[in-house]
Write an enzyme that holds these catalytic residues in place. Structure first.
Site, PDB file in Angstrom:
ATOM      1  N   GLU A  54      17.427  36.938  83.783  1.00  0.00           N
ATOM      2  CA  GLU A  54      17.374  35.481  83.572  1.00  0.00           C
ATOM      3  C   GLU A  54      18.719  34.849  83.918  1.00  0.00           C
ATOM      4  OE1 GLU A  54      18.143  33.536  79.959  1.00  0.00           O
ATOM      5  OE2 GLU A  54      17.894  35.337  78.737  1.00  0.00           O
ATOM      6  N   LYS A  95      17.854  37.134  67.474  1.00  0.00           N
ATOM      7  CA  LYS A  95      19.028  36.801  66.673  1.00  0.00           C
ATOM      8  C   LYS A  95      18.625  36.273  65.323  1.00  0.00           C
ATOM      9  CE  LYS A  95      22.325  35.852  70.122  1.00  0.00           C
ATOM     10  NZ  LYS A  95      22.508  35.011  71.285  1.00  0.00           N
TER      11      LYS A  95
END
Ligand code: PSU
Ligand code: MN
Length: 307
Positions: A28, A162
């Site tokens: 990405e 996260k």
């Protein structure tokens, strides 16, 4: 049927890999433009590409540059993108507008999956996926990455999610969407900077060949979508969960205080956490992306053998 064409450009290396049937790993670009500061972002991107080559596969960093969809970036293009200040952050909703208006944008996990699938690339390495944000019950902030995992047939290798996200809710949504969440080599779903999240992953596999076979099996069953592989950060680079917790609460509180919403939330939190940890979070981030690139290359090689 329309004659409409998407202006797509493979890098020289990707074009050669396709001609020779070599394994390719997508990468990405939002992590470059919105996830890390210059010049570490460019160094990271180059290093990750080199890791994929060393593991026997070919890297394809995906981005839109002046309305052209690039599958693989030449070195100068990568360097320039890493310094663009106003690149769009492209998710599923934004990709077409960016291409149609000739703008420059970096692909998130969702948009990278869409472009990789179109280009016939079955494996993609990233850092962490987007997910259900803390407070989503009032903000409704749920990343389009989750729905994409249920839609586009791509293996996404990430170091988990996260703790700026609500990890239990993220896992619940993935289950509802029917996305296989596979921890690699351990029982727990990893939490990005930390190897453990306190939550068991729904599935566990210990070798790239098994991940490749399960991907092929989904297709044989006629199931759309991909697989999420949770690859724990190497122990020597980990920051313990207890150490990250106060940093994350501080960053989340600051985002709320400043009224940060929508697309700006993830980049704001990442930037703030970088400052709060005095750069330590960045070193861990780079280490785990490299680790994910190596596993993604191994999966791409295994898929090549099972095609
Ligand atoms: N999580 C990270 N680093 C990142 C991102 C997420 O640890 O750079 C980026 C990825 O591109 C991911 C996107 O797809 O943020 C998610 O953004 P949002 O929450 O706005 O969907
Ligand atoms: Mn969001």
């Amino acid at each position: 049927m329309s004659e409409f064409q998407i202006d797509t450009r493979p890098s020289v290396e990707v074009a050669q890999a396709r001609a020779n049937g070599r394994p390719i790993v997508a990468l990405e670009s939002t992590i470059i433009t919105h996830g890390m500061p210059w010049p570490q972002n460019a160094e990271m991107a180059r290093q990750v590409e080199a890791d994929i080559r060393a593991a026997g596969a070919v890297p394809a960093t995906i981005a839109v540059i002046s309305g052209v969809l690039h599958i693989g970036l030449e070195d100068l293009e990568l360097d320039a993108l890493a310094q663009v200040k106003d690149a769009m952050k492209l998710s599923r909703a934004d990709l077409a507008v960016c291409l149609a208006t000739g703008r420059t944008g970096a692909t998130t996990v969702a948009a990278t999956m869409i472009c990789a699938a179109r280009a016939g690339i079955e494996v993609f390495a990233t850092g962490g996926i987007g997910g259900v944000h803390q407070g989503a019950e009032t903000s409704f902030d749920i990343s389009a990455d989750l729905h994409e995992l249920a839609t586009s047939p791509v293996n996404v290798v990430a170091a988990g999610a996260k703790a700026i996200l609500d990890i239990p809710k993220t896992l619940e949504v993935l289950e509802t969407l029917g996305v296989p969440v596979i921890a690699y080599g351990q029982d727990e779903f990893p939490a990005f900077w930390s190897r453990e999240s306190g939550l068991k992953a729904p599935l566990r596999l210990d070798d790239p060949a098994a991940i490749a076979r399960s991907f092929r099996m989904r297709r044989a069953l006629g199931l759309p979508g991909g697989q999420l592989i949770g690859n724990p950060v190497p122990p020597e680079a980990e920051i313990a969960r207890a150490q990250m917790a106060p940093v994350i609460s501080d960053a989340t509180a600051e985002a709320a205080r400043q009224g940060i919403t929508g697309k700006a939330v993830t980049p704001f939190l990442l930037g703030h956490i970088l400052t709060l940890t005095q750069g330590r979070s960045l070193a861990t981030n780079i280490n785990l992306v490299r680790n994910n690139a190596r596993l993604a290359a191994a999966i791409a090689c295994a898929l090549g053998q099972s095609a």
